[in-house]
Design an enzyme around this catalytic site. Structure first.
Site, mmCIF file in Angstrom:
data_model
loop_
_atom_site.group_PDB
_atom_site.id
_atom_site.type_symbol
_atom_site.label_atom_id
_atom_site.label_comp_id
_atom_site.label_asym_id
_atom_site.label_seq_id
_atom_site.Cartn_x
_atom_site.Cartn_y
_atom_site.Cartn_z
ATOM 1 C CE LYS A 71 -3.588 2.365 2.600
ATOM 2 N NZ LYS A 71 -4.615 2.245 3.653
ATOM 3 N NE ARG A 117 -5.759 9.519 3.505
ATOM 4 C CZ ARG A 117 -4.479 9.759 3.248
ATOM 5 N NH1 ARG A 117 -4.033 11.004 3.221
ATOM 6 N NH2 ARG A 117 -3.650 8.766 3.035
ATOM 7 C CE LYS A 152 -3.582 8.002 6.691
ATOM 8 N NZ LYS A 152 -4.754 7.092 6.581
ATOM 9 C CE LYS A 191 -6.224 1.830 -0.427
ATOM 10 N NZ LYS A 191 -6.458 1.957 0.972
ATOM 11 C CB SER A 221 -11.531 7.373 -3.260
ATOM 12 O OG SER A 221 -10.290 7.760 -2.697
ATOM 13 C CE1 TYR A 264 -15.165 3.134 -2.603
ATOM 14 C CE2 TYR A 264 -13.290 3.607 -4.035
ATOM 15 C CZ TYR A 264 -13.811 3.410 -2.774
ATOM 16 O OH TYR A 264 -12.998 3.486 -1.681
HETATM 17 C C1 PBG Z 1 -7.520 3.338 5.652
HETATM 18 C C2 PBG Z 1 -7.797 3.158 4.204
HETATM 19 C C3 PBG Z 1 -7.598 4.092 3.189
HETATM 20 C C4 PBG Z 1 -8.162 3.541 2.032
HETATM 21 C C5 PBG Z 1 -8.630 2.257 2.373
HETATM 22 N N1 PBG Z 1 -8.379 2.043 3.710
HETATM 23 C C6 PBG Z 1 -7.063 5.484 3.216
HETATM 24 C C7 PBG Z 1 -5.714 5.757 3.706
HETATM 25 O O1 PBG Z 1 -4.884 4.871 3.891
HETATM 26 O O2 PBG Z 1 -5.466 6.933 3.941
HETATM 27 C C8 PBG Z 1 -8.241 4.222 0.700
HETATM 28 C C9 PBG Z 1 -9.306 3.749 -0.233
HETATM 29 C C10 PBG Z 1 -9.633 4.686 -1.343
HETATM 30 O O3 PBG Z 1 -8.987 5.736 -1.535
HETATM 31 O O4 PBG Z 1 -10.590 4.385 -2.064
HETATM 32 N N2 PBG Z 1 -6.455 2.753 6.197
#
Ligand code: PBG
Length: 333
Positions: free
Chosen positions: A202, A212, A225, A256, A282, A321
């Protein structure tokens, strides 16, 4: 070794593209409803569907309507639904205790869906950000996201989700050692059959922005992060993370974001041959929808092409989605 192609005109690669029948016979990749996982956002209330402005067409649903969504998904043949809670800011704390409350929004939704639609697989997110006053996926002490204490919290969260009936746990936190800790806890507490899909590779990505907003974590997050999510410049590190999580007991692994990281998907599938998934996040969804809404792209065509690209890159499935809309297109044939 590849045999050398006969030179033109003996070889004319257009021959197999001439008709739909020939194209069907030479098609290398398929996309089916069974490859889709549908992420949905949930919120408190009843009969509530609240649009998320940065994700046109996506809503936050109250539990009763999340159950309806699960019924719709099952009816379309979508095998799994993945839950993301929008948490009341008043429930967010520094230690994130709401994350393992057996009665939290996410756990109540799991129970409601499993009672009404037992055949659909319910996947969860295991990370502290929806419950964290600091907006981070881990517990923050003196400005540091502390690893081992976070893992203890994540194990409690995972057990509460397993208890509620989750089929697949999705640790998205990127802490070290969490897969092994969760797997051991699941074995010891009578949940040997709960699967783990690790968000193993990730990246620290700007493509998560709209998500978010959707879960209400944008305001709380201080800083970035980057001490736990990966540097977008790295690929060998992704392989090490995947190998580590598989060795600790992950059943399935995820890359991801999706579209900007298809090279990683391919490398992961080639290297391990494990069940491999990508999350079309997203920002990817928002990007395609924004262009479609402007009339710049054909929404249905780019949706299907983008989903097919994940299959071509070696993914067994895609969190998207677009899942219900894509399922409708696939069923239409
Ligand atoms: C939380 C999480 C995130 C997403 C899935 N789980 C956001 C992040 O790590 O800040 C993102 C999913 C998306 O953007 O569709 N840990």
């Amino acid at each position: 070794m590849r045999p050398t192609l006969a030179p033109f005109p003996m070889t004319r690669l257009r021959r197999t593209r001439r008709t739909a029948a020939l194209r069907a016979l030479t098609c290398e990749t398929t996309l089916g409803v069974g490859n889709l996982i549908w992420p949905i956002f949930i919120r408190d209330g009843e009969g509530v569907e609240e649009p998320i402005p940065s994700m046109p067409g996506v809503v936050r649903r109250s539990i009763d309507l999340a159950v309806k969504a699960a019924e719709e998904a099952a009816g379309l043949g979508i095998p799994a639904i993945c839950l993301f809670p929008y948490t009341d800011p008043a429930l967010k704390t520094e230690l994130c205790e709401e994350a393992w409350n057996p009665e939290n929004l996410s756990n109540r939704t799991i129970r409601a869906i499993k009672a009404a639609v037992p055949e659909i697989a319910v996947m969860t997110d295991v990370a502290l950000d929806p419950y964290n006053a600091n907006g981070h996926d881990g517990i923050v002490r003196d400005g540091i996201i502390v690893n081992d204490e976070t893992v203890e919290a994540l194990v409690k969260m995972a057990l509460a989700q397993a208890e509620a009936g989750a089929d697949i746990l999705g640790p998205s936190d990127m802490m070290d050692g969490r897969i092994g800790a969760m797997r051991r806890a699941l074995e010891e507490n009578g949940y040997p059959d709960v699967a783990i899909m690790s968000y193993a590779a990730k990246y620290a990505s700007a493509f998560y922005g709209p998500f978010r907003d959707a879960v209400g974590a944008s305001g709380a997050l201080k800083g970035d992060k980057k001490t736990y999510q990966m540097d977008p410049a790295n690929t060998d590190e992704a392989l090490r993370l995947i190998e580590r999580d598989l060795s600790e007991g992950a059943d399935m692994v995820m890359v991801k974001p999706g579209m900007p990281y298809l090279d990683i998907c391919r490398r992961v599938k080639d290297a391990f041959g494990a069940p491999t998934y990508a999350y079309q996040v997203s920002g990817e969804y928002a990007m395609l929808m924004a262009a479609a809404q402007n009339g710049w792209l054909d929404r249905e065509k780019v949706m299907m092409e983008s989903l097919l690209s994940f299959r071509r890159a070696g993914c067994d499935g895609i969190l998207t989605y677009f899942a219900p809309e894509a399922a409708r297109v696939l069923r239409r044939g």
